[in-house]
Write a protein that holds these residues in place. Structure first.
Motif, PDB file in Angstrom:
ATOM      1  N   VAL A   1       1.014  -1.364  -0.154  1.00 44.30           N
ATOM      2  CA  VAL A   1       0.014   0.304   0.018  1.00 44.30           C
ATOM      3  C   VAL A   1       0.817   1.015   0.028  1.00 44.30           C
TER       4      VAL A   1
ATOM      5  N   LEU B   1      -5.747   0.535  -4.779  1.00 45.81           N
ATOM      6  CA  LEU B   1      -5.511   0.737  -3.068  1.00 45.81           C
ATOM      7  C   LEU B   1      -7.392   0.482  -2.549  1.00 45.81           C
ATOM      8  N   ALA B   2      -8.216   0.764  -3.374  1.00 43.62           N
ATOM      9  CA  ALA B   2      -9.462   0.046  -3.048  1.00 43.62           C
ATOM     10  C   ALA B   2      -9.389  -1.766  -2.860  1.00 43.62           C
TER      11      ALA B   2
ATOM     12  N   LYS C   1      -6.432  -3.351  -2.305  1.00 44.85           N
ATOM     13  CA  LYS C   1      -5.805  -3.929  -1.342  1.00 44.85           C
ATOM     14  C   LYS C   1      -6.813  -3.361   0.463  1.00 44.85           C
ATOM     15  N   ASN C   2      -7.534  -2.701   0.419  1.00 44.22           N
ATOM     16  CA  ASN C   2      -8.233  -2.206   1.344  1.00 44.22           C
ATOM     17  C   ASN C   2      -9.311  -3.295   1.750  1.00 44.22           C
TER      18      ASN C   2
ATOM     19  N   ALA D   1      -7.002  -5.644   2.955  1.00 41.93           N
ATOM     20  CA  ALA D   1      -6.693  -5.840   4.516  1.00 41.93           C
ATOM     21  C   ALA D   1      -7.628  -6.010   5.520  1.00 41.93           C
ATOM     22  N   GLN D   2      -8.620  -6.009   5.002  1.00 47.82           N
ATOM     23  CA  GLN D   2     -10.339  -6.129   6.264  1.00 47.82           C
ATOM     24  C   GLN D   2     -10.247  -7.630   6.018  1.00 47.82           C
TER      25      GLN D   2
ATOM     26  N   GLU E   1     -15.515  -5.572   6.617  1.00 47.76           N
ATOM     27  CA  GLU E   1     -15.230  -6.327   4.934  1.00 47.76           C
ATOM     28  C   GLU E   1     -15.958  -5.957   3.910  1.00 47.76           C
TER      29      GLU E   1
ATOM     30  N   ALA F   1     -15.479  -2.429   2.933  1.00 47.83           N
ATOM     31  CA  ALA F   1     -14.496  -1.906   2.010  1.00 47.83           C
ATOM     32  C   ALA F   1     -14.672  -2.403   0.374  1.00 47.83           C
TER      33      ALA F   1
ATOM     34  N   GLU G   1     -16.834   0.265  -1.146  1.00 48.34           N
ATOM     35  CA  GLU G   1     -16.191   1.430  -0.973  1.00 48.34           C
ATOM     36  C   GLU G   1     -15.024   1.390  -2.337  1.00 48.34           C
ATOM     37  N   ARG G   2     -15.068  -0.454  -2.557  1.00 48.94           N
ATOM     38  CA  ARG G   2     -14.124  -0.754  -3.657  1.00 48.94           C
ATOM     39  C   ARG G   2     -14.975  -0.763  -5.483  1.00 48.94           C
TER      40      ARG G   2
END
Length: 429
Positions: free
Chosen positions: A131, A263-264, A266-267, A270-271, A332, A335, A338-339
């Motif tokens: 990230v 980045l979205a 990867k978020n 990450a969750q 999750e 996220a 948001e993606r």
């Protein structure tokens, strides 16, 4: 070391010598090396790298050492010692021992199973480093776009200054002709005052452009991290950009390159790791270890080694663990939402920027035709005025239209180059 030398050689080849003007490519190179936003982004990458290395150490045995000494006012162990003595009968004697002592030890515990918390924490740390690199790429693209915008702003203002100089020369010639006509009694001094008024307006325009040029140079110099004294740009080697079709890429291809969309993604990843870590908090942990113990409490040193295994079951954590795990699942899902939202908004941004780029290119053609018409209109009105068939006001109006068309063309070229830089950024290039 070799990579560093190659980078320095490339910078020396691109960056101009002291006192020489900066080309667009030299400005980009200087910004990539000195821009403070990029420096901060590189610091973030370095910090993420250290976090990843720190997380890797959790695989190793956890060592701990302890030691201490004590001095008691009375013996730590106190008791009454009874005995029977002939003639004297039963007697009791107080005993007080262990008034001082030294204790110490060292132990090492190797985690065998920790609910996969260590594994997922390491994956999350590696993801954090990725990230950080994506954030750096995003910052690099933004800094490059801003560098292009500042550069072409300086070039546009400098071209406008040349237009002002051309208009000043034209007005000087008109003023000379009108002054001759006034002396000959052909026109009144009112015409001369009109020309002088237009000259004053042009002088005011020059002042505004010069101030804007000075501020724009300061912005560019600060942005790329170079000294302002003696700083200038060189646009001679920057060829006119081609038509927008040369730079077009599909939206799907552009999305795969955008750091924002990556980045979205990867978020979301990450969750998932955070959810697994939350689940692992409710699982037993198993470890094995060995230790060494030393103590001296009766003026006799004793040391011994020990091996052990330990199992920890977080029973009380199960009560609130179900709610924490549900919260992690909700995060999750958020996220992922948001993606999808980022994908939709980035698609709109790419299409909008492409439309603006096409519009900016079309404006160049329109402004070029306007300059051609205004130039011919100025030529004809000058001829008519010199022949005495047109008033001075028509000549001055034609000169105003010529100035405006030249400035509009300069602005159109700068807007197209700025739009092109933005389109390259939003398409991940």
């Amino acid at each position: 070391m070799k990579k560093t030398l190659v980078w320095l050689l490339c910078c020396c080849a691109v960056l101009p010598a002291a006192g020489q003007p900066y080309t667009l490519e030299a400005c980009r190179t200087a910004a990539a090396e000195h821009n403070r936003t990029l420096r901060s982004a590189r610091f973030e990458v370095d910090a993420a790298r250290q976090t990843r290395r720190e997380a890797f150490t959790f695989y190793f045995p956890q060592l701990s050492a302890t030691g201490g000494l004590f001095q008691a006012q009375h013996g730590v162990v106190q008791a009454d010692f009874g005995m029977s003595v002939p003639v004297l009968g039963d007697l009791e004697f107080p005993i007080s021992v262990v008034k001082r002592g030294v204790v110490g030890g060292i132990s090492a515990v190797q985690p065998v199973f920790a609910g996969l918390k260590i594994v997922n924490a390491n994956k999350l740390a590696r993801l954090g480093e990725e990230v950080g690199r994506l954030q750096l790429e995003k910052s690099e693209a933004e800094v490059r776009e801003q560098t292009d915008a500042y550069f072409w702003q300086v070039v546009a203002l400098r071209d406008r200054l040349e237009t002002v100089a051309a208009v000043e020369r034209q007005l000087t010639e008109i003023h000379r002709q009108v002054a001759v006509a006034v002396d000959a009694g052909l026109v009144t001094t009112n015409d001369l005052l009109r020309v002088e008024l237009r000259q004053q307006e042009t002088a005011s325009d020059r002042l505004k452009v010069e101030n804007g040029l000075r501020v724009s140079k300061m912005l560019l110099a600060r942005h790329i991290g170079v000294e302002l004294r003696g700083f200038d740009v060189d646009a001679a080697g920057a060829a006119n950009p081609e038509a927008p079709g040369t730079y077009y890429v599909s939206t799907e291809e552009a999305l795969d390159r955008r750091a924002e969309y990556l980045l979205a993604e990867k978020n979301v990843e990450a969750q998932k790791y955070r959810k697994r870590i939350e689940r692992g908090k409710r699982l037993p942990t198993v470890g094995v270890g060995a230790g060494y113990l030393y103590y001296n409490v009766l003026d006799k040193g004793v040391d011994d080694g020990v091996v052990f295994a330990q199992v920890s079951v977080p029973i009380s954590d199960w009560w609130g663990g179900a709610h924490a795990l549900r919260k992690a699942r909700i995060e999750e899902q958020r996220a992922e939402n948001e993606r999808m939202q980022a994908r939709e908004m980035l698609e709109v941004e790419i299409e909008k920027t492409w439309s603006e780029l096409q519009e900016a290119y079309a404006q160049i053609g329109i402004m070029q035709r306007s300059v051609t018409s205004a130039t011919e209109n100025l030529r004809q009105n000058r001829s008519f005025y010199e022949a005495g068939t047109a008033p001075l006001s028509d000549l001055l109006d034609a000169q105003t239209l010529y100035t405006k068309s030249r400035n509009d063309l300069i602005a159109a070229w700068a807007a197209y180059r700025t739009s092109l830089a933005r389109y390259l950024r939003v398409t991940g290039r």
